[in-house]
Write an enzyme that holds these catalytic residues in place. Structure first.
Site, PDB file in Angstrom:
ATOM      1  N   HIS A  48       0.860  -1.183   0.000  1.00  0.00           N
ATOM      2  CA  HIS A  48       0.000   0.000   0.000  1.00  0.00           C
ATOM      3  C   HIS A  48       0.898   1.236   0.000  1.00  0.00           C
ATOM      4  O   HIS A  48       2.135   1.127  -0.131  1.00  0.00           O
ATOM      5  CB  HIS A  48      -0.946  -0.017   1.201  1.00  0.00           C
ATOM      6  CG  HIS A  48      -0.269  -0.272   2.515  1.00  0.00           C
ATOM      7  ND1 HIS A  48       0.650   0.590   3.083  1.00  0.00           N
ATOM      8  CD2 HIS A  48      -0.366  -1.321   3.387  1.00  0.00           C
ATOM      9  CE1 HIS A  48       1.081   0.122   4.229  1.00  0.00           C
ATOM     10  NE2 HIS A  48       0.499  -1.047   4.446  1.00  0.00           N
ATOM     11  N   HIS A  51       4.092   1.265   2.127  1.00  0.00           N
ATOM     12  CA  HIS A  51       5.243   0.563   1.571  1.00  0.00           C
ATOM     13  C   HIS A  51       5.916   1.398   0.486  1.00  0.00           C
ATOM     14  O   HIS A  51       7.143   1.430   0.378  1.00  0.00           O
ATOM     15  CB  HIS A  51       4.812  -0.783   0.971  1.00  0.00           C
ATOM     16  CG  HIS A  51       4.289  -1.760   1.970  1.00  0.00           C
ATOM     17  ND1 HIS A  51       2.956  -2.087   2.043  1.00  0.00           N
ATOM     18  CD2 HIS A  51       4.910  -2.481   2.938  1.00  0.00           C
ATOM     19  CE1 HIS A  51       2.777  -2.975   3.013  1.00  0.00           C
ATOM     20  NE2 HIS A  51       3.938  -3.221   3.575  1.00  0.00           N
ATOM     21  N   ASP A 164       5.748   0.084  13.020  1.00  0.00           N
ATOM     22  CA  ASP A 164       6.213  -1.084  13.773  1.00  0.00           C
ATOM     23  C   ASP A 164       7.440  -0.660  14.585  1.00  0.00           C
ATOM     24  O   ASP A 164       8.564  -1.095  14.318  1.00  0.00           O
ATOM     25  CB  ASP A 164       6.538  -2.223  12.812  1.00  0.00           C
ATOM     26  CG  ASP A 164       5.321  -2.674  12.029  1.00  0.00           C
ATOM     27  OD1 ASP A 164       4.447  -3.319  12.622  1.00  0.00           O
ATOM     28  OD2 ASP A 164       5.234  -2.351  10.833  1.00  0.00           O
TER      29      ASP A 164
END
Length: 312
Positions: A48, A51, A164
Site C-alpha cells: 500500500h 510501503h 512497527d
C-alpha cells in the site's frame, strides 16, 4: 494508489523477480562489484502507500531498490491470521514496477527455511514488552527472517516503517549486536486521510467498525494534547488513553504503554524526556466470522515539557 517516484521511464519498468537466495546473492555481488548501492525494503506483500513511501526513502539512498515479498510463517502464532494474510502478488509486482523497484525477491518458505533448519535469532530484552508480551515467539521469527533477508540481499541500507516501532528498535539492536554492515533507516508512519495508520490488515476490518479503529489515533492525539498542556503523569496519560477506548464499543485494547524510545524500558511515573506511547487493539473482522479480530498497532513519541530543574 500510485507509485510515481519522479524517475521518468524507470518508473514503468517491470522489476526482476528473484525466487532463490543464490540468485539474489549473485546479483548483490555484481552490484557491489560495480560500486552500486543496494537498498532493501522487507515486506510481507499486500503493498500500500505506506510501503511505497519506504520505496521512495530507499530510492533516495541507493542506486538499486530491492523489495522482498515474503509472508514469514515463523512470526505468526498458532491462532493468528497467517492463512488469511492477503497475498495479491501480481498487484504487488505491478506497484513495484510503478515505483521503480529493480528487484522483487519472492522466495518460498522452503527457500528461507530449508528442511531441517535449526537456527533462530533472538533479541532477548527488546522482544519482551509490548507486542512481544502478547505474541510469544513473534519477534524471534522477525529477527530470524530479517537476518536471513540481510544475508541474502547484502544491502547497504534497509528501510523499515516507524509504525512497527518495536520491530524497528529490535532490528537496529540486532544489526549492532551482530556487527552487520548495513544502515537501518526508519520512515515516518504513513496514514489514511482519516489518520488511521496504513496497514495490510486494514482491509480486513468490518466497515462499520472503521470509526472504532480510529480510537487508536484519537488516543494518541489526546495524550499528545495533554502533554502539550503540561501533563507529565504517566498514570494520568494512560487514563486519558483508556477513556478514549471506552468510547469505542467494538475495540478490545491489548496494551497502552509508555516506554523509552531506545530501550523500550518502562517510562518513569513523571515524564521528563521523549517517551514512546505504544498502542495495540483488536477490532471485529469483516466476513461474518463471529470471533475473528483484526489486531492493529500505532504509536507516537511524546515530548513532555522540561521541569524547572531541566530548563536552561
Amino acid at each position: 494508489m500510485t507509485g510515481e517516484n519522479g524517475k521518468g521511464a524507470a518508473a514503468t519498468k517491470a522489476p526482476r523477480i528473484v525466487r532463490t537466495v543464490a540468485e539474489l546473492q549473485r546479483l548483490a555481488d555484481a552490484e557491489r562489484a560495480a560500486r552500486r548501492r543496494i537498498a532493501l525494503v522487507p515486506t510481507m506483500g499486500a503493498l500500500h502507500a505506506g510501503h511505497l513511501a519506504l520505496v521512495r526513502a530507499a530510492r533516495a539512498r541507493a542506486d538499486r531498490v530491492w523489495v522482498s515479498i515474503f509472508v514469514n510463517p515463523t512470526q505468526f502464532g498458532p491462532h493468528e491470521d497467517f492463512s488469511r494474510y492477503p497475498r495479491p502478488f501480481d498487484q504487488d509486482v505491478a506497484l513495484c514496477g510503478e515505483a521503480g523497484v529493480d528487484v522483487v525477491f519472492a522466495p518460498s518458505a522452503e527457500e528461507m527455511y530449508p528442511p531441517g533448519a535449526q537456527t533462530t535469532v533472538e533479541v532477548s530484552e527488546l522482544a519482551k514488552p509490548l507486542c512481544g508480551a502478547s505474541r510469544p515467539g513473534h519477534f524471534r521469527g522477525v529477527a530470524t527472517v530479517v537476518t536471513k533477508l540481510l544475508a541474502a540481499a547484502k544491502p547497504h541500507v534497509a528501510v523499515f516503517g516507524e509504525k512497527d516501532f518495536q520491530q524497528l528498535a529490535l532490528v537496529r539492536r540486532l544489526v549492532r549486536d551482530l556487527l552487520l554492515d548495513v544502515e537501518i533507516v526508519g520512515v515516518e508512519t504513513a496514514r489514511a486521510r482519516d489518520g488511521l495508520a496504513l496497514s495490510s490488515r486494514n482491509t480486513r476490518l468490518a466497515p462499520e467498525v472503521r470509526q472504532d479503529a480510529l480510537s487508536l489515533v484519537r488516543a494518541l492525539e489526546a495524550a499528545e494534547l495533554a502533554v502539550a498542556g503540561g501533563e507529565d503523569s504517566a498514570d494520568e496519560l494512560l487514563r486519558i488513553v483508556r477513556c478514549v477506548f471506552l468510547q469505542a464499543k467494538s475495540a478490545e485494547l491489548d496494551y497502552a504503554e509508555l516506554r523509552d524510545p531506545r530501550t523500550l524500558e518502562a517510562a518513569p511515573p513523571r515524564l521528563c524526556t521523549p517517551t514512546l506511547l505504544a498502542l495495540a487493539a483488536r477490532f471485529p473482522a469483516a466476513g461474518g466470522e463471529p470471533n475473528a479480530r483484526v489486531r492493529l498497532i500505532d504509536n507516537r513519541v511524546l515530548h513532555p515539557k522540561p521541569g524547572p530543574e531541566e530548563r536552561p
